[in-house]
Design an enzyme around this catalytic site. Structure first.
Site, short mmCIF file in Angstrom:
data_model
loop_
_atom_site.label_atom_id
_atom_site.label_comp_id
_atom_site.label_asym_id
_atom_site.label_seq_id
_atom_site.Cartn_x
_atom_site.Cartn_y
_atom_site.Cartn_z
N ASP A 76 42.49 28.24 46.72
CA ASP A 76 41.88 27.71 45.51
C ASP A 76 43.03 27.01 44.78
OD1 ASP A 76 39.77 27.38 43.60
OD2 ASP A 76 40.70 28.93 42.38
N PRO A 135 43.86 33.54 37.92
CA PRO A 135 43.94 34.80 37.18
C PRO A 135 43.26 35.99 37.88
CG PRO A 135 42.19 33.46 36.29
CD PRO A 135 42.83 32.64 37.38
N GLY A 136 42.73 35.78 39.07
CA GLY A 136 42.19 36.92 39.81
C GLY A 136 40.68 36.99 39.88
N SER A 137 39.99 35.95 39.38
CA SER A 137 38.51 35.97 39.41
C SER A 137 38.01 36.13 40.84
CB SER A 137 37.94 34.67 38.85
OG SER A 137 38.63 34.27 37.72
N LYS A 138 38.60 35.30 41.72
CA LYS A 138 38.11 35.33 43.10
C LYS A 138 38.67 36.53 43.86
CE LYS A 138 37.73 30.65 42.11
NZ LYS A 138 38.57 30.13 41.04
N ALA A 173 46.32 33.01 43.61
CA ALA A 173 45.33 34.00 43.21
C ALA A 173 45.03 34.10 41.72
CB ALA A 173 45.74 35.37 43.73
N CYS A 187 38.74 22.81 41.24
CA CYS A 187 37.79 22.61 40.15
C CYS A 187 37.96 21.19 39.60
CB CYS A 187 37.95 23.67 39.06
SG CYS A 187 39.61 23.79 38.41
N ASP A 238 56.24 30.88 46.00
CA ASP A 238 55.61 29.58 46.22
C ASP A 238 54.72 29.71 47.47
OD1 ASP A 238 56.12 26.33 45.87
OD2 ASP A 238 55.68 26.97 47.91
#
Lengths: 340, 161
Positions: free
Chosen positions: A213, A144-147, A142, A266, A192
């Protein structure tokens, strides 16, 4: 778009990228755009403010804002700002000045959590997954939390989000971003991803939607992080591909029957993208369905072969996002449903 | 590595009632929908997701739960100090001990400085600028002490409106 000085890409990276985009014009466009700075984009935190109200506030800074997609009014491109008289004298484009470094993150509105700075392509996984209100959603990697914050917005703080992160340092960033965005429906766990899924399955907890992600080699983020040119290494791609397969497999097993999962990276490396999708299709055979999905920008279908390896033809349903197609960073997305 | 054993403390109904009663005395707050939890001695979190207490405990069996929900407040010796988000979420519930700042005062406040202002109040007060809720300060006779965390402070006045 002005090119800037960036580290020289490694020869093997150049060779691989040129094989991925064989058309010479396309290559030219790719190598040109990766040398330019990415476009500034923000996402309105609709939990705290609506787009119109925020636009008004940000225009007071003389920012020039565009809403690129009609169906996503919360997404804004910050083109630049109206130049002062003095700036106008030296600018080539007399009507547009560049934002100062860090300016986007220094406003009162950002500090109060009214918007989140997020690159356009990084917004795509949640658009593809489309979590709904009251669903149970897992964001396996998760930080840095953007999604996660984007999902929190879409779900309007209903249902439950489990945001897992393995690294303690990265988890703190995640926690601080969730806090700033006012997300109240999230439980943050530190483990993990593979063992998290094993344990959560033992507790018989299953999810409606999952986002993997995955950690990746970051070839798509060269514009915002040119140091990736220096760090790029084919050995890392191999190791990451193994980890990504394990993460996706573990996550898939915690999905409800009928539930949906998005795998994204990405990077452009097929070993971390189509290679992983090919593996998961073989692993779960008739228990998995690969899904088509709509995105509001130009994408290209997944590759069906790479370095002598043939992939399952269904891999074509995955989507590649190249920076030169939409003036974004690079990305890869695939979507599945669990059938059994 | 041994996993941390400390569990989140989930408020019982009685504890939640007690907490809201104190918030009511301080700021007029009458209700807080959701589950209240504590991590450590002081930090109170608000979880408004669909998982109930039992489900949160089940998650704790699988891995270390860093937090559930949003950092709402700090329960301190002198009272309850709401976080920035705490004041934003409970905006419509807060009816008393509110200090409205001018634009200059707001900038001073958001830069992390104390605000020299006689409010006629003492103790924790809610800081507001127009429609924006800016957390909690501690009012004394002539000033309001600042608690804005470093990461949420305005750094350069020149970029402000």
């Amino acid at each position: 778009m002005k090119e800037r000085k960036i580290p020289e890409p490694k020869p093997l990276f150049i060779e691989r990228m040129n094989r991925l985009i064989p058309d010479t014009n396309d290559q030219k466009n790719y190598w040109k755009i990766v040398k330019t700075e990415p476009v500034n984009t923000i996402r309105v935190n609709t939990m705290k403010i609506n787009s119109e109200e925020l636009i008004k506030k940000l225009e007071d800074y003389k920012w020039k804002l565009i809403q690129p997609w009609k169906n996503y009014p919360e997404i804004l491109i910050v083109e630049g700002k109206t130049p002062s008289e003095r700036e106008r004298e030296i600018l080539i484009n007399k009507n547009l000045a560049k934002l100062e470094p860090g300016e986007l993150g220094r406003t009162l509105e950002h500090l109060l959590g009214y918007y989140y700075i997020q690159e356009l392509s990084s917004m795509l996984p949640i658009m593809a997954l489309n979590p709904k209100e009251n669903e149970i959603f897992l964001d396996l990697c998760a930080s840095p939390g953007s999604k996660t914050t984007q999902a929190g917005n879409v779900m309007k703080n209903t249902g439950t989000i489990i945001a897992n992160e393995v690294s303690l340092g990265r988890m703190r960033i995640l926690a601080s971003n969730l806090e700033r965005c006012g997300i109240t429906n999230t439980i943050i766990t530190r483990k993990d991803g593979r063992s998290f899924c094993r344990k959560i399955k033992e507790q018989k907890i299953y999810f409606d939607k999952i986002l993997v992600d995955a950690p990746c080699s970051g070839e798509g983020t060269l514009r915002s992080s040119p140091k990736t040119f220096l760090m790029w290494n084919p050995k890392t791609i191999k190791a990451l591909s193994r980890l990504q397969k394990e993460l996706l497999k573990s996550a898939f097993m915690t999905l409800k029957i009928g539930g949906e999962i998005v795998y994204s990276t990405c990077t452009h490396a097929p070993e971390e993208n189509e290679g992983v999708i090919n593996f998961i299709l073989n692993e779960f055979k008739d228990k998995i369905e690969i899904l088509d999905f709509e995105l509001p920008l130009k994408t290209r279908p997944g590759l069906t072969q790479w370095e002598g390896k043939e992939y399952d033809s269904r891999v074509k349903k995955t989507k590649r996002v190249y920076p030169q197609d939409n003036n974004t960073e690079g990305f890869f997305l695939a979507k599945f449903r669990r059938l059994g | 590595m041994t996993p941390p054993t400390e569990q989140l403390k989930i408020f019982s109904e009685k504890e939640k009632k007690e907490f809201i009663k104190r918030l009511n005395e301080q700021f007029g707050i009458k209700k807080i929908p959701g589950i209240l939890l504590k991590r450590g001695k002081e930090k109170v979190f608000l979880f408004q997701g669909s998982f109930d207490k039992e489900k949160i405990r089940e998650i704790e069996k699988t891995s270390f739960v860093e937090r559930a929900g949003l950092y709402l407040a700090k329960d301190e010796e002198y009272g309850i100090r709401l976080s920035i988000e705490g004041t934003q979420i409970l905006k419509n519930e807060i009816t008393k001990n509110i200090v409205e700042l001018s634009k200059d005062e707001m900038q001073t406040w958001m830069m992390g400085h104390e605000v020299l202002k006689k409010t006629g109040m003492t103790g924790f007060v809610i800081i507001k600028y127009l429609k924006d809720m800016l957390g909690t300060g501690k009012a004394s006779e002539e000033k309001i002490t600042n608690f804005i965390p470093k990461s949420r402070r305005l750094k350069d006045k020149s970029v402000e409106k």
